[in-house]
Scaffold this active site. Sequence first.
Site, PDB file in Angstrom:
ATOM      1  N   LYS A   1     -61.680 129.339  49.858  1.00  0.00           N
ATOM      2  CA  LYS A   1     -62.803 129.248  48.918  1.00  0.00           C
ATOM      3  C   LYS A   1     -63.016 127.808  48.447  1.00  0.00           C
ATOM      4  CE  LYS A   1     -62.466 130.311  44.500  1.00  0.00           C
ATOM      5  NZ  LYS A   1     -62.352 131.046  43.211  1.00  0.00           N
TER       6      LYS A   1
ATOM      7  N   ASN B   1     -50.657 132.562  61.851  1.00  0.00           N
ATOM      8  CA  ASN B   1     -50.014 133.257  60.728  1.00  0.00           C
ATOM      9  C   ASN B   1     -50.913 133.181  59.491  1.00  0.00           C
ATOM     10  OD1 ASN B   1     -49.617 130.483  60.620  1.00  0.00           O
ATOM     11  ND2 ASN B   1     -47.508 130.579  59.938  1.00  0.00           N
ATOM     12  N   ALA B   2     -51.761 132.163  59.441  1.00  0.00           N
ATOM     13  CA  ALA B   2     -52.646 131.978  58.291  1.00  0.00           C
ATOM     14  C   ALA B   2     -53.859 132.897  58.399  1.00  0.00           C
ATOM     15  CB  ALA B   2     -53.121 130.536  58.245  1.00  0.00           C
ATOM     16  N   GLY B   3     -54.375 133.302  57.260  1.00  0.00           N
ATOM     17  CA  GLY B   3     -55.628 134.045  57.244  1.00  0.00           C
ATOM     18  C   GLY B   3     -56.452 133.501  56.101  1.00  0.00           C
ATOM     19  N   HIS B   4     -57.561 132.855  56.425  1.00  0.00           N
ATOM     20  CA  HIS B   4     -58.396 132.286  55.365  1.00  0.00           C
ATOM     21  C   HIS B   4     -59.628 133.155  55.160  1.00  0.00           C
ATOM     22  CE1 HIS B   4     -56.618 127.978  55.775  1.00  0.00           C
ATOM     23  NE2 HIS B   4     -55.777 128.860  55.306  1.00  0.00           N
ATOM     24  N   THR B   5     -59.748 133.683  53.960  1.00  0.00           N
ATOM     25  CA  THR B   5     -60.893 134.539  53.658  1.00  0.00           C
ATOM     26  C   THR B   5     -61.994 133.678  53.055  1.00  0.00           C
ATOM     27  OG1 THR B   5     -59.329 136.296  53.233  1.00  0.00           O
ATOM     28  CG2 THR B   5     -61.581 136.651  52.475  1.00  0.00           C
TER      29      THR B   5
ATOM     30  N   GLN C   1     -50.660 128.279  54.431  1.00  0.00           N
ATOM     31  CA  GLN C   1     -49.466 128.676  53.663  1.00  0.00           C
ATOM     32  C   GLN C   1     -49.391 127.896  52.347  1.00  0.00           C
ATOM     33  OE1 GLN C   1     -48.676 127.957  57.331  1.00  0.00           O
ATOM     34  NE2 GLN C   1     -49.548 129.973  57.534  1.00  0.00           N
TER      35      GLN C   1
ATOM     36  N   THR D   1     -42.010 129.289  56.051  1.00  0.00           N
ATOM     37  CA  THR D   1     -42.666 129.168  57.343  1.00  0.00           C
ATOM     38  C   THR D   1     -42.075 127.950  58.041  1.00  0.00           C
ATOM     39  OG1 THR D   1     -44.823 129.229  58.443  1.00  0.00           O
ATOM     40  CG2 THR D   1     -44.643 127.791  56.504  1.00  0.00           C
TER      41      THR D   1
ATOM     42  N   ARG E   1     -50.318 143.598  55.213  1.00  0.00           N
ATOM     43  CA  ARG E   1     -49.165 144.006  54.395  1.00  0.00           C
ATOM     44  C   ARG E   1     -49.476 143.846  52.910  1.00  0.00           C
ATOM     45  NH1 ARG E   1     -44.379 140.256  56.597  1.00  0.00           N
ATOM     46  NH2 ARG E   1     -46.111 138.786  56.701  1.00  0.00           N
TER      47      ARG E   1
ATOM     48  N   ARG F   1     -49.050 142.530  49.382  1.00  0.00           N
ATOM     49  CA  ARG F   1     -48.376 141.338  48.856  1.00  0.00           C
ATOM     50  C   ARG F   1     -47.560 141.725  47.633  1.00  0.00           C
ATOM     51  NH1 ARG F   1     -54.097 138.195  49.237  1.00  0.00           N
ATOM     52  NH2 ARG F   1     -54.050 137.784  51.477  1.00  0.00           N
TER      53      ARG F   1
ATOM     54  N   ASP G   1     -60.216 136.536  36.791  1.00  0.00           N
ATOM     55  CA  ASP G   1     -60.916 137.813  36.596  1.00  0.00           C
ATOM     56  C   ASP G   1     -59.965 139.000  36.738  1.00  0.00           C
ATOM     57  OD1 ASP G   1     -60.768 136.901  39.279  1.00  0.00           O
ATOM     58  OD2 ASP G   1     -62.232 138.393  39.924  1.00  0.00           O
TER      59      ASP G   1
HETATM   60  P1  IMP Z   1     -44.328 132.886  59.601  1.00  0.00           P
HETATM   61  O1  IMP Z   1     -45.117 131.750  59.088  1.00  0.00           O
HETATM   62  O2  IMP Z   1     -45.147 133.921  60.323  1.00  0.00           O
HETATM   63  O3  IMP Z   1     -43.123 132.443  60.374  1.00  0.00           O
HETATM   64  O4  IMP Z   1     -43.742 133.677  58.322  1.00  0.00           O
HETATM   65  C1  IMP Z   1     -42.829 133.072  57.412  1.00  0.00           C
HETATM   66  C2  IMP Z   1     -43.119 133.509  55.991  1.00  0.00           C
HETATM   67  O5  IMP Z   1     -44.359 132.943  55.575  1.00  0.00           O
HETATM   68  C3  IMP Z   1     -43.285 135.035  55.816  1.00  0.00           C
HETATM   69  O6  IMP Z   1     -42.794 135.370  54.541  1.00  0.00           O
HETATM   70  C4  IMP Z   1     -44.799 135.218  55.909  1.00  0.00           C
HETATM   71  O7  IMP Z   1     -45.232 136.387  55.264  1.00  0.00           O
HETATM   72  C5  IMP Z   1     -45.268 133.964  55.185  1.00  0.00           C
HETATM   73  N1  IMP Z   1     -46.603 133.530  55.593  1.00  0.00           N
HETATM   74  C6  IMP Z   1     -46.962 132.910  56.744  1.00  0.00           C
HETATM   75  N2  IMP Z   1     -48.266 132.630  56.740  1.00  0.00           N
HETATM   76  C7  IMP Z   1     -48.758 133.056  55.580  1.00  0.00           C
HETATM   77  C8  IMP Z   1     -50.058 133.010  54.976  1.00  0.00           C
HETATM   78  O8  IMP Z   1     -51.037 132.492  55.526  1.00  0.00           O
HETATM   79  N3  IMP Z   1     -50.169 133.563  53.734  1.00  0.00           N
HETATM   80  C9  IMP Z   1     -49.100 134.105  53.095  1.00  0.00           C
HETATM   81  N4  IMP Z   1     -47.877 134.170  53.601  1.00  0.00           N
HETATM   82  C10 IMP Z   1     -47.708 133.629  54.838  1.00  0.00           C
HETATM   83 MG    MG Z   2     -54.190 133.738  53.523  1.00  0.00          MG
END
Ligand code: IMP
Ligand code: MG
Length: 332
Positions: free
Chosen positions: A18, A40-44, A177, A192, A253, A255, A283
């Site tokens: 954001k 591994n990242a997810g950006h909304t 992250q 990570t 998953r 949080r 909010d």
């Molecule tokens: P990895 O990065 O997949 O190796 O995961 C290592 C740790 O970082 C785990 O606890 C994941 O849930 C957390 N993690 C990795 N990427 C994200 C992210 O984008 N958001 C939140 N947690 C993350």
């Molecule tokens: Mg994210």
Amino acid sequence: MIADVVVDLQYGDCGKGKVSHYLCKTNDYTHVIRYNGGCNAGHTIYHEGKKFVTHHIPCGVFFGVKSVIGSGCVVNVKQFLSEIEELESNGIKTKDLVKIASNTHVITDFHMAQDGQDEIIGTTKRGNGPAYRDKYARKGMRAVDIPELEDYVIDLYSELHDNPSFDEVKILFEGAQGFGLDIDWGDYPYVTSSHCTVAGALLNGVPHTAIRDVWGVAKVYETYVGSKLFEGTDPVFATIREVGEEFGATTGRPRQVNWLDFDLLNMAVNVNGVNRLVFNKTDVLETVGRWNLYSGINMFEFTSGLDMQYWIEEQFKDKDIDIVFSGHKDRI
Ligand code: IMP
Ligand code: MG
């Protein structure tokens, strides 16, 4: 050269997407560069009323700005190409805009399979750790070695330092992250495998003198996804999870939720040299009607969001930091 950096001060998922989206809208960047992490990242991101979740591709594409996956990242080729397709099919142009630094390492199927077996720290199973492991073991593969990426690969040095078509290079660095997951500063081994601080941005070919603003992003409470026990016992945390929609953008998953750890936040502000500080999701606590935080061995309970904000602002009063509290999904 000018560079603004967006860093997450907690465990990821604080709303960097954001903030980056807002900065792109209000600045004339020539490049947006993702500086660490993989899919591994997810950006909304909410763009023109539509929700997008990106994993690899920086938010510059939404504004026609060159968007680069930097050398500090690891990239999954299939995931990358399917993200391109998804953006295109939603009307977002990517041609000649999305690029990958030639020395970015790739996540292979082998890395994915190996990470898939890791239950110990609860990774996202996206091959991130094994890809970085092989990078540092000097047996990885890089973007420049992959024929399917030919149209996307650039030499990041010439792009940033020798490109005559840019009068002035103006970069937005978008991190993934967060500080609590950083390989060095996080709660090892529950971390990570990349550098999630402003130092991680500098690994992508810019001099430290280019840095202008460091935007630290936090939430007014904390969330963490992974194996360690993080959530407190108060049933309010389950309510915060529902109200705040705290489910992983990558893995779905739930949080784990807890109150803000002010000491961790302060450390992250200091290490990153944050001068712009955004607290998201006010909010959510307004809806829930509880405002607590930890500091030292104490838990402070506030009677309103404003009380809590005032306390936080007091702690930073001797530092030159602009603080914003935000309670909106799509603006700060
Ligand atoms: P990895 O990065 O997949 O190796 O995961 C290592 C740790 O970082 C785990 O606890 C994941 O849930 C957390 N993690 C990795 N990427 C994200 C992210 O984008 N958001 C939140 N947690 C993350
Ligand atoms: Mg994210």
